[in-house]
Design an enzyme around this catalytic site. Structure first.
Site, PDB file in Angstrom:
ATOM      1  N   GLU A   5      27.014  32.691  20.169  1.00 47.69           N
ATOM      2  CA  GLU A   5      27.930  33.618  19.512  1.00 47.69           C
ATOM      3  C   GLU A   5      27.520  33.913  18.062  1.00 47.69           C
ATOM      4  O   GLU A   5      27.239  33.000  17.283  1.00 47.69           O
ATOM      5  CB  GLU A   5      29.349  33.024  19.564  1.00 47.69           C
ATOM      6  CG  GLU A   5      30.437  33.859  18.921  1.00 47.69           C
ATOM      7  CD  GLU A   5      30.531  35.265  19.477  1.00 47.69           C
ATOM      8  OE1 GLU A   5      30.521  35.425  20.709  1.00 47.69           O
ATOM      9  OE2 GLU A   5      30.610  36.209  18.672  1.00 47.69           O
ATOM     10  N   THR A  60      29.909  40.939  22.505  1.00 53.46           N
ATOM     11  CA  THR A  60      29.300  39.979  23.445  1.00 53.46           C
ATOM     12  C   THR A  60      29.084  40.620  24.809  1.00 53.46           C
ATOM     13  O   THR A  60      28.030  40.441  25.435  1.00 53.46           O
ATOM     14  CB  THR A  60      30.189  38.739  23.644  1.00 53.46           C
ATOM     15  OG1 THR A  60      30.562  38.243  22.368  1.00 53.46           O
ATOM     16  CG2 THR A  60      29.459  37.660  24.407  1.00 53.46           C
ATOM     17  N   HIS A 110      32.395  32.090  15.846  1.00 55.18           N
ATOM     18  CA  HIS A 110      32.910  33.459  15.974  1.00 55.18           C
ATOM     19  C   HIS A 110      33.733  33.775  14.733  1.00 55.18           C
ATOM     20  O   HIS A 110      34.383  32.890  14.192  1.00 55.18           O
ATOM     21  CB  HIS A 110      33.795  33.550  17.235  1.00 55.18           C
ATOM     22  CG  HIS A 110      34.178  34.950  17.612  1.00 55.18           C
ATOM     23  ND1 HIS A 110      35.068  35.707  16.882  1.00 55.18           N
ATOM     24  CD2 HIS A 110      33.785  35.732  18.644  1.00 55.18           C
ATOM     25  CE1 HIS A 110      35.198  36.885  17.440  1.00 55.18           C
ATOM     26  NE2 HIS A 110      34.433  36.935  18.522  1.00 55.18           N
ATOM     27  N   ASP A 153      23.944  36.713  20.346  1.00 57.40           N
ATOM     28  CA  ASP A 153      24.475  37.900  21.030  1.00 57.40           C
ATOM     29  C   ASP A 153      24.528  39.142  20.156  1.00 57.40           C
ATOM     30  O   ASP A 153      24.267  40.245  20.606  1.00 57.40           O
ATOM     31  CB  ASP A 153      25.841  37.615  21.703  1.00 57.40           C
ATOM     32  CG  ASP A 153      26.931  37.206  20.725  1.00 57.40           C
ATOM     33  OD1 ASP A 153      26.637  36.970  19.542  1.00 57.40           O
ATOM     34  OD2 ASP A 153      28.105  37.114  21.169  1.00 57.40           O
ATOM     35  N   HIS A 154      24.850  38.955  18.868  1.00 56.66           N
ATOM     36  CA  HIS A 154      24.970  40.099  17.949  1.00 56.66           C
ATOM     37  C   HIS A 154      25.172  39.561  16.549  1.00 56.66           C
ATOM     38  O   HIS A 154      25.282  38.355  16.369  1.00 56.66           O
ATOM     39  CB  HIS A 154      26.141  41.015  18.351  1.00 56.66           C
ATOM     40  CG  HIS A 154      27.416  40.256  18.570  1.00 56.66           C
ATOM     41  ND1 HIS A 154      28.157  39.734  17.539  1.00 56.66           N
ATOM     42  CD2 HIS A 154      28.053  39.867  19.705  1.00 56.66           C
ATOM     43  CE1 HIS A 154      29.191  39.090  18.026  1.00 56.66           C
ATOM     44  NE2 HIS A 154      29.157  39.139  19.353  1.00 56.66           N
TER      45      HIS A 154
HETATM   46  C1  GP9 Z   1      35.148  36.414  23.850  1.00 66.18           C
HETATM   47  C2  GP9 Z   1      33.857  36.110  23.204  1.00 66.18           C
HETATM   48  C3  GP9 Z   1      33.736  36.790  21.896  1.00 66.18           C
HETATM   49  O1  GP9 Z   1      35.271  35.953  25.121  1.00 66.18           O
HETATM   50  O2  GP9 Z   1      32.812  36.378  24.044  1.00 66.18           O
HETATM   51  O3  GP9 Z   1      33.571  38.122  22.051  1.00 66.18           O
HETATM   52  P1  GP9 Z   1      33.071  39.049  20.866  1.00 66.18           P
HETATM   53  O4  GP9 Z   1      34.240  39.286  19.970  1.00 66.18           O
HETATM   54  O5  GP9 Z   1      31.976  38.357  20.143  1.00 66.18           O
HETATM   55  O6  GP9 Z   1      32.611  40.253  21.555  1.00 66.18           O
HETATM   56 MN    MN Z   2      30.087  37.616  20.497  1.00 68.54          MN
END
Ligand code: GP9
Ligand code: MN
Length: 626
Positions: A253, A297, A412, A471-472
């Site tokens: 994340e 994500t 996150h 992921d980003h």
């Molecule tokens: C939520 C997690 C976070 O299930 O994958 O999502 P994001 O906000 O990073 O897209």
């Molecule tokens: Mn994410």
């Protein structure tokens, strides 16, 4: 004059009864998480607004019809609420139109329907009984309003609705564009308006699909053949090196590349990942870009699974979850892999439950598969260390070879961590977000280290390859000032683009020739790369990415906003930069960016057309190569 029931029109009584009833059901019969007083207020407000919307229409009807209308709508509304509750008890999710028509869901529900109905559900129909009773009395509860009165009553509908929309947007910006989670939608606009929203989205998607025919597919196919001539690359480097091995894919994340090798007050942020990067059994791509857009994500998952681009607007996981794809899990299933996803959040977040089903994952271990306690959770939920630890038993139960995707959560936004769990100082800048970013990154680094150990202890390590991918971004351009302070240079659009690099590491136990590679690659390349490593030949596949180990690889990585990075250039905000110096090129030199820019625009629109038109339904992925 004494107050009497007879003075209050039935549509007002119905609004109050039905609105309050719905609120009580949301609050006490569903299991919605309420995080702050504002959410609580919205949860109370939206049923009243929806109820008024439904019942106030009756003022335009003849008195006799008013009663009939109120009777049937209150019943229908209550039935919708009741069915959603039953569905929710089984799936922790709300009904969507496509799900209604998915055979397995419906079958699942019918077989367990009776066990899912509780005696207290009768409460949902209490107001129905009362409205029916009142509507059949001799005294007249209908309203006879002059035209102006009718218009005024309708205007109130719009005021209430607008109020609801404004509150929802404040509570969750971009809710209607990005959708996020059905639970968010229902919490903010209520289950009735949510169904209207769902129906609108459904109609839009269907319409775009109806007008598409297969004619564009062969054009796209030739374009892809031309731009990536080396697919599949059987004699290429590392082809089949991981044949028959398990694949453990970790989507980390919000992890950006700059965390690697960074320090806060002399302490390394990511000691484990740094060590991994230096180890001989790991190949690290230091110029790997995320290509996600609003679906965050879920976009990164979508790109990795399909080697297609995400959409510029909304999350494909939401808008086109029913399309035909040739996704990684489907391909791997056919090759005899068991495929699964591990993620300790709501199954419906990003519509994962629906999308995963469509693209072939065998299992989804969501929040319900984990023991979440106040001690092992904070922020977004279950902490990464507990998440990995509790996942091992499920991983052990997988049939080999398996492909398992793990999605971490602790690192996150807003990057909060209980103090005793932080093993590195906060950074010191004007951005609270950036300051905490290092602490949660360190936490996740530790969690990954433990995970590697747990895999070894469980005997799963040797026969697996482990892929780690950010992921980003986690730090948006909103924090450029603080980011600039950290990097020791101004964050201009060039640096901002370079900040979109996220870690990509392929860890192959026993491999001796690892190291850091500087090729420009991106999430779009993951699927072909993985299939290459596993020695799976997909000659008929349509992917916009290339195997990262191919000699002749597409020479650019396109970002969703039309920016791109090639070996020589970085193009963003209509400026062409020299990639090695970061200097903007002169007008004459910048011409060199033009042909790539055109290709990028072409590619993004081809990919969009595939998704909007559901074009893969016209394509045979198994056809023999001529
Ligand atoms: C939520 C997690 C976070 O299930 O994958 O999502 P994001 O906000 O990073 O897209
Ligand atoms: Mn994410």
């Amino acid at each position: 004059m004494q107050w009497r029931m007879k003075n209050v029109p039935l549509f007002i009584i119905a609004t109050l009864l039905f609105g309050l009833k719905t609120y009580v059901v949301y609050r006490f019969m569903f299991d919605l998480s309420i995080e702050n007083p504002m959410q609580e207020f919205i949860l109370f407000f939206n049923p009243i607004a929806s109820a008024y919307l439904i019942f106030a229409i009756s003022v335009w009807m003849k008195p006799k019809n008013q009663m009939k209308y109120l009777r049937w709508t209150v019943l229908l509304g209550s039935l919708i609420l009741f069915l959603n509750l039953v569905f929710y008890r089984n799936f922790t999710d709300f009904i969507t139109i496509p799900v209604l028509f998915q055979g397995n869901n419906a079958a699942d529900l019918t077989s367990s329907f009776l066990t899912l109905v509780h005696i207290e559900d009768l409460f949902i129909f209490a107001d129905v009984a009362l409205v029916w009773y009142l509507s059949k009395q001799k005294f007249d509860l209908s309203v006879k309003l002059p035209k102006r009165g009718k218009i005024a009553a309708t205007a109130v509908t719009f005021l209430l609705l607008a109020g609801n929309v404004v509150l929802a947007e404040i509570e969750r910006p971009m809710l209607f564009v990005r959708a996020f989670d059905r639970e968010y939608l229902v919490k903010n606009i209520g289950v009735y308006n949510y169904h209207l929203y769902d129906a609108t989205m459904q109609t839009k998607t269907k319409a775009q699909r109806v007008f598409a025919d297969g004619s564009e597919v062969s054009e796209i196919e030739s374009y892809l053949k031309e731009t990536s001539p080396d697919k599949p690359d059987k004699n290429g480097e590392l082809y089949g090196i991981a044949e028959d091995k398990n694949v453990i894919f970790v989507s980390v994340e919000s992890f950006q590349n700059f965390l690697l090798d960074s320090e806060v007050n002399g302490t390394e942020t990511t000691p484990f990942l740094n060590e991994l990067k230096e180890s001989k059994d790991t190949i690290t791509f230091e110029n790997f870009y995320h290509q996600t857009a609003q679906g965050k994500t879920s976009d990164s998952e979508f790109i990795v699974e399909n080697s297609l681009y995400p959409l510029g607007r909304g999350a494909v996981y939401f808008t086109h979850a029913a399309n035909e794809y040739n996704a990684l899990p489907e391909i791997l299933n056919e090759e005899g892999y068991e495929t699964s996803v591990f993620h300790a959040n709501n199954a419906s977040f990003w519509n994962r439950d629906v999308m995963y089903d469509n693209i072939g994952y065998d299992e989804f271990y969501d929040e319900k598969s984990y023991e979440v306690t106040p001690e092992n959770s904070f922020g977004w939920g279950l902490e990464d260390k507990a998440f990995f630890e509790q996942s091992i038993k499920y991983l052990q139960s997988q049939e080999k070879p398996f492909y398992s995707k793990f999605i971490t959560l602790t690192h996150h936004f807003p990057f909060e961590l209980p103090e005793e769990k932080a093993h590195i100082d906060k950074y010191d800048s004007n951005s609270k977000t950036l300051n905490s970013y290092f602490q949660t990154a360190r936490y996740t680094d530790e969690a990954l280290e433990q995970f590697f150990q747990q895999l070894k202890d469980a005997g799963l390590y040797e026969d697996s390859i482990i892929i780690l991918m950010g992921d980003h971004y986690g730090i948006s351009d909103f924090h450029n000032k603080a980011m600039g302070q950290f990097l020791g240079k101004e964050v201009d659009p060039y640096v901002q683009t370079q900040l979109q690099r996220v870690p990509f590491m392929v860890h192959i136990p026993g491999y001796e020739k690892g190291g850091v590679r500087d090729k420009v690659v991106g999430q779009i390349d993951v699927k072909p790369t993985l299939l290459h490593l596993l020695g799976i030949e997909e000659s008929g596949d349509m992917t916009f990415g290339d195997n990262m180990f191919a000699k002749k690889k597409k020479d650019f990585v396109a970002l969703r906003d039309g920016s791109f990075v090639s070996e020589e250039y970085v193009y963003t905000n209509e400026v062409c930069y020299d990639r090695s110096t970061g200097e903007p090129l002169s007008e004459a030199e910048a011409e060199a960016c033009q042909p790539i820019k055109e290709k990028v625009t072409q590619e993004l629109s081809y990919s969009d057309n595939i998704i909007y038109g559901d074009l893969f339904r016209f394509y045979d992925f198994d056809k023999e190569e001529e």
